[in-house]
Design an enzyme around this catalytic site. Sequence first.
Site, PDB file in Angstrom:
ATOM      1  N   THR A 147      -9.653  -8.833  -7.348  1.00 40.40           N
ATOM      2  CA  THR A 147      -9.029  -9.282  -6.254  1.00 40.40           C
ATOM      3  C   THR A 147      -7.925 -10.448  -6.587  1.00 40.40           C
ATOM      4  O   THR A 147      -8.288 -11.429  -7.121  1.00 40.40           O
ATOM      5  CB  THR A 147      -9.754  -9.872  -5.007  1.00 40.40           C
ATOM      6  OG1 THR A 147     -10.856  -8.634  -4.845  1.00 40.40           O
ATOM      7  CG2 THR A 147      -9.181 -10.240  -3.716  1.00 40.40           C
ATOM      8  N   LYS A 172      -6.998  -5.528  -5.841  1.00 38.47           N
ATOM      9  CA  LYS A 172      -7.037  -5.595  -4.440  1.00 38.47           C
ATOM     10  C   LYS A 172      -6.238  -6.863  -4.284  1.00 38.47           C
ATOM     11  O   LYS A 172      -6.427  -8.087  -4.675  1.00 38.47           O
ATOM     12  CB  LYS A 172      -8.557  -5.928  -3.840  1.00 38.47           C
ATOM     13  CG  LYS A 172      -8.513  -5.843  -2.563  1.00 38.47           C
ATOM     14  CD  LYS A 172     -10.205  -5.945  -2.377  1.00 38.47           C
ATOM     15  CE  LYS A 172     -10.388  -6.091  -0.824  1.00 38.47           C
ATOM     16  NZ  LYS A 172     -12.083  -5.973  -0.719  1.00 38.47           N
ATOM     17  N   LYS A 174      -5.138  -9.487  -1.116  1.00 37.72           N
ATOM     18  CA  LYS A 174      -5.313  -9.907   0.217  1.00 37.72           C
ATOM     19  C   LYS A 174      -3.877 -10.296   0.884  1.00 37.72           C
ATOM     20  O   LYS A 174      -3.059 -10.898   0.400  1.00 37.72           O
ATOM     21  CB  LYS A 174      -6.187 -11.480   0.106  1.00 37.72           C
ATOM     22  CG  LYS A 174      -7.429 -11.205  -0.174  1.00 37.72           C
ATOM     23  CD  LYS A 174      -8.359 -10.633   0.708  1.00 37.72           C
ATOM     24  CE  LYS A 174      -9.948 -10.645   0.217  1.00 37.72           C
ATOM     25  NZ  LYS A 174     -10.578  -9.923   1.308  1.00 37.72           N
ATOM     26  N   ASP A 203      -6.019  -5.883   1.725  1.00 41.09           N
ATOM     27  CA  ASP A 203      -7.318  -6.104   2.616  1.00 41.09           C
ATOM     28  C   ASP A 203      -6.760  -7.399   3.601  1.00 41.09           C
ATOM     29  O   ASP A 203      -6.281  -8.320   3.189  1.00 41.09           O
ATOM     30  CB  ASP A 203      -8.526  -6.689   1.789  1.00 41.09           C
ATOM     31  CG  ASP A 203      -9.612  -7.215   2.532  1.00 41.09           C
ATOM     32  OD1 ASP A 203      -9.505  -6.822   3.947  1.00 41.09           O
ATOM     33  OD2 ASP A 203     -10.573  -7.666   2.384  1.00 41.09           O
ATOM     34  N   GLU A 231      -7.448  -2.286   4.045  1.00 40.74           N
ATOM     35  CA  GLU A 231      -8.869  -2.623   4.552  1.00 40.74           C
ATOM     36  C   GLU A 231      -8.887  -3.534   5.673  1.00 40.74           C
ATOM     37  O   GLU A 231      -8.097  -4.431   5.757  1.00 40.74           O
ATOM     38  CB  GLU A 231      -9.615  -3.268   3.581  1.00 40.74           C
ATOM     39  CG  GLU A 231     -11.156  -3.412   3.577  1.00 40.74           C
ATOM     40  CD  GLU A 231     -11.824  -4.090   2.299  1.00 40.74           C
ATOM     41  OE1 GLU A 231     -12.834  -4.511   2.619  1.00 40.74           O
ATOM     42  OE2 GLU A 231     -11.266  -4.006   1.296  1.00 40.74           O
ATOM     43  N   ASP A 256     -14.388  -2.443   7.032  1.00 39.55           N
ATOM     44  CA  ASP A 256     -15.334  -3.311   6.516  1.00 39.55           C
ATOM     45  C   ASP A 256     -16.201  -3.981   7.336  1.00 39.55           C
ATOM     46  O   ASP A 256     -17.148  -3.677   7.843  1.00 39.55           O
ATOM     47  CB  ASP A 256     -14.582  -4.256   5.640  1.00 39.55           C
ATOM     48  CG  ASP A 256     -15.543  -5.319   4.862  1.00 39.55           C
ATOM     49  OD1 ASP A 256     -16.664  -5.118   4.905  1.00 39.55           O
ATOM     50  OD2 ASP A 256     -14.899  -6.540   4.223  1.00 39.55           O
ATOM     51  N   LYS A 280     -21.356  -3.696   2.055  1.00 37.38           N
ATOM     52  CA  LYS A 280     -21.760  -4.903   1.493  1.00 37.38           C
ATOM     53  C   LYS A 280     -23.358  -5.166   1.781  1.00 37.38           C
ATOM     54  O   LYS A 280     -23.723  -5.286   2.879  1.00 37.38           O
ATOM     55  CB  LYS A 280     -21.012  -6.025   2.010  1.00 37.38           C
ATOM     56  CG  LYS A 280     -19.424  -5.760   1.403  1.00 37.38           C
ATOM     57  CD  LYS A 280     -18.534  -7.012   2.010  1.00 37.38           C
ATOM     58  CE  LYS A 280     -17.377  -6.980   1.694  1.00 37.38           C
ATOM     59  NZ  LYS A 280     -16.517  -7.852   2.285  1.00 37.38           N
ATOM     60  N   ASP A 333     -15.709  -2.935  -5.706  1.00 39.51           N
ATOM     61  CA  ASP A 333     -15.244  -4.192  -5.300  1.00 39.51           C
ATOM     62  C   ASP A 333     -16.271  -5.268  -5.447  1.00 39.51           C
ATOM     63  O   ASP A 333     -16.696  -5.963  -4.773  1.00 39.51           O
ATOM     64  CB  ASP A 333     -14.670  -4.367  -4.149  1.00 39.51           C
ATOM     65  CG  ASP A 333     -13.674  -5.729  -3.709  1.00 39.51           C
ATOM     66  OD1 ASP A 333     -13.308  -6.044  -4.845  1.00 39.51           O
ATOM     67  OD2 ASP A 333     -13.701  -6.008  -2.449  1.00 39.51           O
ATOM     68  N   ASP A 335     -15.879  -7.741  -7.863  1.00 36.07           N
ATOM     69  CA  ASP A 335     -15.271  -8.889  -8.748  1.00 36.07           C
ATOM     70  C   ASP A 335     -15.727 -10.263  -8.869  1.00 36.07           C
ATOM     71  O   ASP A 335     -15.410 -11.387  -9.590  1.00 36.07           O
ATOM     72  CB  ASP A 335     -13.740  -8.814  -8.491  1.00 36.07           C
ATOM     73  CG  ASP A 335     -13.611  -8.928  -7.078  1.00 36.07           C
ATOM     74  OD1 ASP A 335     -14.346  -9.354  -6.190  1.00 36.07           O
ATOM     75  OD2 ASP A 335     -12.320  -8.983  -6.811  1.00 36.07           O
TER      76      ASP A 335
END
Length: 357
Positions: A147, A172, A174, A203, A231, A256, A280, A333, A335
């Site tokens: 990310t 990814k 942001k 995201d 996302e 999410d 998650k 994901d 990371d």
Amino acid sequence: MQQLIVQKASDIMSLIDKVSVSTQELPLRVPFRTSRHVVTRASSVRVTITLENGLVGVGSGTPNEVVTGDTMASLEAILQELTPTLIGADLNDWTALLARVQGLITGNGPAKAAIELALYDLRAQSFGVDLPTLLGARQARVESDMTISIHPLPEMIAEAKQIAAQGFRAVKIKVGGGYLDDDLQRIQMIADALGPGHQLRLDANQAWTVAEAAEALRALAATHLPIEFVEQPVAANDVAGMRALTAMHLLPIMADESVFSYADALNILAQHAADYVNIKLMKTGGLSEATKINAACAARHVPCMVGAMIEPSTSLRAAVAFAAAHPNVHFVDLDPIFMVADAQPGLATDGPVLMFD
């Protein structure tokens, strides 16, 4: 084989003898910024459970004030209060024990996750296997994305070049929290810095209104960049908005923050409000609810991603095991393992690949 495993587990003393709670703070290499907050440490509360036979299991929970509503102080206080009630419980009474953990308190996913992961650690040990094998994985390795959080554009471009050099194939980015034109410029320049052969994942962390998200989707689709999904573009509780954006069929939409529980997942799936779902363990309260969510998604041909908060290896190991064990997990994901300044025990990395150490 199953009869042998059950017999082995039943032959040992499996009552919970002791439970302890401690905290851990691990500095990040650089601050992690989204449209909603800034994180500088991988913070967690660890739960250590000891059985009468001497086996020790460890789990951890990571709070996220803007996602799960927890803080380190509240998470520790809850675990200090709840964990003593587990003393004397029988690990072999597995289904009832998991139900008991999930019923200890409403919400508070990270607290439940910390307890559950310690119990799963013990269950794997009692069967003489590692956690990936317990969950059904053939190998304990997965490939993660990396990310790029929100920083000044030159820093994001430099980070993109470094990520490409490290062998990551999926990145990814942001977005949100500013002007759409700025996001579009950042995405294009990051894509240029990465070079060909990289997949982009965006995201927004609930940053847009439905109208803003629709405009963003049209603009992003027009770039023809290799974007795998967008996302959580809108507020977690705006399922109608998620449904409308998914129905545009411009870019895949991933839920999410809209999905914490099995019930949340069923609602999203029933309303066709996402193309993908991000699981998650800190949201779901551990592996048992995550398993139910993934099964529901798989039955409806909706692929999942396994993601994480900014967590230490204690809980990331469980996420790796879960991802490796479920073919419906198409995206990984995880990371945070690359973000922590110090080496983390229990997980090894080879470029973007995470594996049990």
